[in-house]
Design a protein around this motif. Structure first.
Motif, PDB file in Angstrom:
ATOM      1  N   TYR A  66       0.834  -1.204   0.000  1.00 58.73           N
ATOM      2  CA  TYR A  66       0.000   0.000   0.000  1.00 58.73           C
ATOM      3  C   TYR A  66       0.868   1.253   0.000  1.00 58.73           C
ATOM      4  N   GLY A  67       0.503   2.195  -0.844  1.00 59.78           N
ATOM      5  CA  GLY A  67       1.249   3.435  -0.981  1.00 59.78           C
ATOM      6  C   GLY A  67       2.088   3.469  -2.243  1.00 59.78           C
ATOM      7  N   ALA A  68       2.381   2.314  -2.823  1.00 64.87           N
ATOM      8  CA  ALA A  68       3.142   2.277  -4.074  1.00 64.87           C
ATOM      9  C   ALA A  68       2.276   2.844  -5.196  1.00 64.87           C
ATOM     10  N   PRO A  69       2.783   3.755  -5.999  1.00 61.76           N
ATOM     11  CA  PRO A  69       1.987   4.375  -7.062  1.00 61.76           C
ATOM     12  C   PRO A  69       1.360   3.375  -8.037  1.00 61.76           C
ATOM     13  N   LEU A  70       2.038   2.275  -8.319  1.00 59.25           N
ATOM     14  CA  LEU A  70       1.521   1.291  -9.274  1.00 59.25           C
ATOM     15  C   LEU A  70       0.158   0.744  -8.850  1.00 59.25           C
ATOM     16  N   LEU A  71      -0.090   0.633  -7.549  1.00 62.87           N
ATOM     17  CA  LEU A  71      -1.367   0.096  -7.069  1.00 62.87           C
ATOM     18  C   LEU A  71      -2.534   1.042  -7.329  1.00 62.87           C
ATOM     19  N   ALA A  72      -2.259   2.311  -7.575  1.00 58.74           N
ATOM     20  CA  ALA A  72      -3.318   3.289  -7.832  1.00 58.74           C
ATOM     21  C   ALA A  72      -3.520   3.557  -9.322  1.00 58.74           C
ATOM     22  N   GLU A  73      -2.793   2.844 -10.169  1.00 53.93           N
ATOM     23  CA  GLU A  73      -2.876   3.055 -11.616  1.00 53.93           C
ATOM     24  C   GLU A  73      -3.722   1.971 -12.274  1.00 53.93           C
ATOM     25  N   ARG A  74      -4.400   2.343 -13.358  1.00 53.47           N
ATOM     26  CA  ARG A  74      -5.136   1.361 -14.159  1.00 53.47           C
ATOM     27  C   ARG A  74      -4.118   0.525 -14.934  1.00 53.47           C
ATOM     28  N   ALA A  75      -4.264  -0.785 -14.857  1.00 57.70           N
ATOM     29  CA  ALA A  75      -3.357  -1.700 -15.558  1.00 57.70           C
ATOM     30  C   ALA A  75      -3.618  -1.654 -17.066  1.00 57.70           C
ATOM     31  N   ARG A  76      -2.568  -1.816 -17.817  1.00 60.96           N
ATOM     32  CA  ARG A  76      -2.671  -1.769 -19.280  1.00 60.96           C
ATOM     33  C   ARG A  76      -3.156  -3.119 -19.816  1.00 60.96           C
ATOM     34  N   PRO A  77      -4.233  -3.110 -20.612  1.00 63.30           N
ATOM     35  CA  PRO A  77      -4.733  -4.376 -21.174  1.00 63.30           C
ATOM     36  C   PRO A  77      -3.754  -4.957 -22.200  1.00 63.30           C
ATOM     37  N   PHE A  78      -3.885  -6.242 -22.404  1.00 69.34           N
ATOM     38  CA  PHE A  78      -3.098  -6.941 -23.420  1.00 69.34           C
ATOM     39  C   PHE A  78      -3.810  -6.844 -24.760  1.00 69.34           C
ATOM     40  N   THR A  79      -3.039  -6.743 -25.830  1.00 71.30           N
ATOM     41  CA  THR A  79      -3.567  -6.872 -27.176  1.00 71.30           C
ATOM     42  C   THR A  79      -3.331  -8.330 -27.561  1.00 71.30           C
ATOM     43  N   LEU A  80      -4.421  -9.072 -27.589  1.00 73.25           N
ATOM     44  CA  LEU A  80      -4.309 -10.513 -27.824  1.00 73.25           C
ATOM     45  C   LEU A  80      -4.913 -10.892 -29.165  1.00 73.25           C
ATOM     46  N   PRO A  81      -4.320 -11.790 -29.895  1.00 69.16           N
ATOM     47  CA  PRO A  81      -3.239 -12.704 -29.513  1.00 69.16           C
ATOM     48  C   PRO A  81      -1.825 -12.146 -29.717  1.00 69.16           C
ATOM     49  N   ASP A  82      -1.700 -10.895 -30.196  1.00 72.02           N
ATOM     50  CA  ASP A  82      -0.370 -10.352 -30.498  1.00 72.02           C
ATOM     51  C   ASP A  82       0.580 -10.397 -29.306  1.00 72.02           C
ATOM     52  N   GLU A  83       0.077 -10.176 -28.104  1.00 70.29           N
ATOM     53  CA  GLU A  83       0.925 -10.166 -26.913  1.00 70.29           C
ATOM     54  C   GLU A  83       0.803 -11.457 -26.100  1.00 70.29           C
ATOM     55  N   ARG A  84       0.495 -12.524 -26.771  1.00 67.37           N
ATOM     56  CA  ARG A  84       0.311 -13.793 -26.062  1.00 67.37           C
ATOM     57  C   ARG A  84       1.549 -14.194 -25.268  1.00 67.37           C
ATOM     58  N   GLU A  85       2.709 -14.072 -25.845  1.00 67.09           N
ATOM     59  CA  GLU A  85       3.940 -14.462 -25.151  1.00 67.09           C
ATOM     60  C   GLU A  85       4.107 -13.649 -23.861  1.00 67.09           C
ATOM     61  N   THR A  86       3.840 -12.361 -23.936  1.00 63.95           N
ATOM     62  CA  THR A  86       3.918 -11.507 -22.740  1.00 63.95           C
ATOM     63  C   THR A  86       2.861 -11.921 -21.722  1.00 63.95           C
ATOM     64  N   ALA A  87       1.636 -12.157 -22.189  1.00 60.64           N
ATOM     65  CA  ALA A  87       0.557 -12.583 -21.288  1.00 60.64           C
ATOM     66  C   ALA A  87       0.910 -13.906 -20.614  1.00 60.64           C
ATOM     67  N   ASP A  88       1.437 -14.848 -21.354  1.00 59.23           N
ATOM     68  CA  ASP A  88       1.824 -16.140 -20.786  1.00 59.23           C
ATOM     69  C   ASP A  88       2.899 -15.963 -19.707  1.00 59.23           C
ATOM     70  N   ALA A  89       3.850 -15.058 -19.944  1.00 58.92           N
ATOM     71  CA  ALA A  89       4.917 -14.815 -18.963  1.00 58.92           C
ATOM     72  C   ALA A  89       4.353 -14.186 -17.688  1.00 58.92           C
ATOM     73  N   VAL A  90       3.425 -13.256 -17.837  1.00 58.04           N
ATOM     74  CA  VAL A  90       2.801 -12.617 -16.667  1.00 58.04           C
ATOM     75  C   VAL A  90       1.985 -13.649 -15.893  1.00 58.04           C
ATOM     76  N   ILE A  91       1.230 -14.470 -16.602  1.00 59.59           N
ATOM     77  CA  ILE A  91       0.427 -15.520 -15.952  1.00 59.59           C
ATOM     78  C   ILE A  91       1.334 -16.470 -15.165  1.00 59.59           C
ATOM     79  N   ALA A  92       2.449 -16.861 -15.742  1.00 60.27           N
ATOM     80  CA  ALA A  92       3.383 -17.763 -15.055  1.00 60.27           C
ATOM     81  C   ALA A  92       3.905 -17.123 -13.781  1.00 60.27           C
ATOM     82  N   ARG A  93       4.221 -15.847 -13.839  1.00 58.51           N
ATOM     83  CA  ARG A  93       4.708 -15.151 -12.627  1.00 58.51           C
ATOM     84  C   ARG A  93       3.607 -15.066 -11.576  1.00 58.51           C
ATOM     85  N   LEU A  94       2.364 -14.837 -12.009  1.00 59.33           N
ATOM     86  CA  LEU A  94       1.247 -14.777 -11.057  1.00 59.33           C
ATOM     87  C   LEU A  94       1.010 -16.136 -10.400  1.00 59.33           C
TER      88      LEU A  94
END
Length: 188
Positions: free
Chosen positions: A15-43
């Motif tokens: 709490y207090g970190a600026p990132l938590l107050a920002e709207r997350a950027r949506p993925f352009t899919l399927p173009d960013e599938r590799e990025t989405a897969d990497a984020v999902i794996a980290r989650l």
């Protein structure tokens, strides 16, 4: 060690970190599938680490990408006694008018619990990594978990959802209640 320090040590942005107050950027899919897969794996990895450190079996847990330092529209929800599922570019398309107030915790401000009003049923549209759209209806506790994670992707925290005059409750005080950590939310 305070609960928030434990979560910070597990890699959860606090709490207090600026990132938590920002709207997350949506993925352009399927173009960013590799990025989405990497984020999902980290989650999914974050969920596993957190589950090993704390018991969420009663209510479940969720982790949104901003909570692990990634400003993208992805989250993983681990319902009680069920397999985790992924939310990519989620948005609530319908919500039941009937609301319910329960105390919620948040990994990003884990020292308190906050009373939050949520609809008992929501309809959510999500994207698949292949770019198609899936619509799912969530009810009761699962609706609460999913709405909480979607809030994170909109830059909204549980303290932003408190009713006027509402007050966060310390974890110590919360543990004295009937809905203490580890027990499922009850519904009539």
């Amino acid at each position: 060690m305070r609960p928030s320090e434990q979560m910070r040590d597990l890699g959860i942005v606090q709490y207090g970190a600026p990132l938590l107050a920002e709207r997350a950027r949506p993925f352009t899919l399927p173009d960013e599938r590799e990025t989405a897969d990497a984020v999902i794996a980290r989650l999914l990895d974050a969920v596993e680490h957190i589950r090993r450190a704390h018991d969420f079996s009663g209510k479940g847990l969720g982790v949104a990408a901003p909570q692990i330092g990634i400003g993208r529209a992805a989250a993983v929800v681990q319902p009680p006694a069920a397999e985790p599922f992924v939310l990519l570019n989620p948005r609530i398309t319908a919500a039941l008018d009937e609301l319910d107030e329960k105390f919620e915790g948040c990994l990003s401000l884990f020292d308190v619990r906050v009373p939050v009003l949520r609809p008992l049923r929501i309809t959510v549209e999500t994207a698949t990594p292949e770019g198609s759209t899936v619509t799912t209806v969530f009810e009761r506790g699962n609706a609460r978990l999913v709405a909480h994670e979607i809030d994170h992707l909109e830059g909204v925290l549980i303290v932003d959802r408190m009713r006027p005059g509402g007050t966060p409750v310390s974890v110590e005080e919360y543990r004295k209640t009937t809905e203490a950590t580890g027990r499922a939310w009850s519904y009539e």
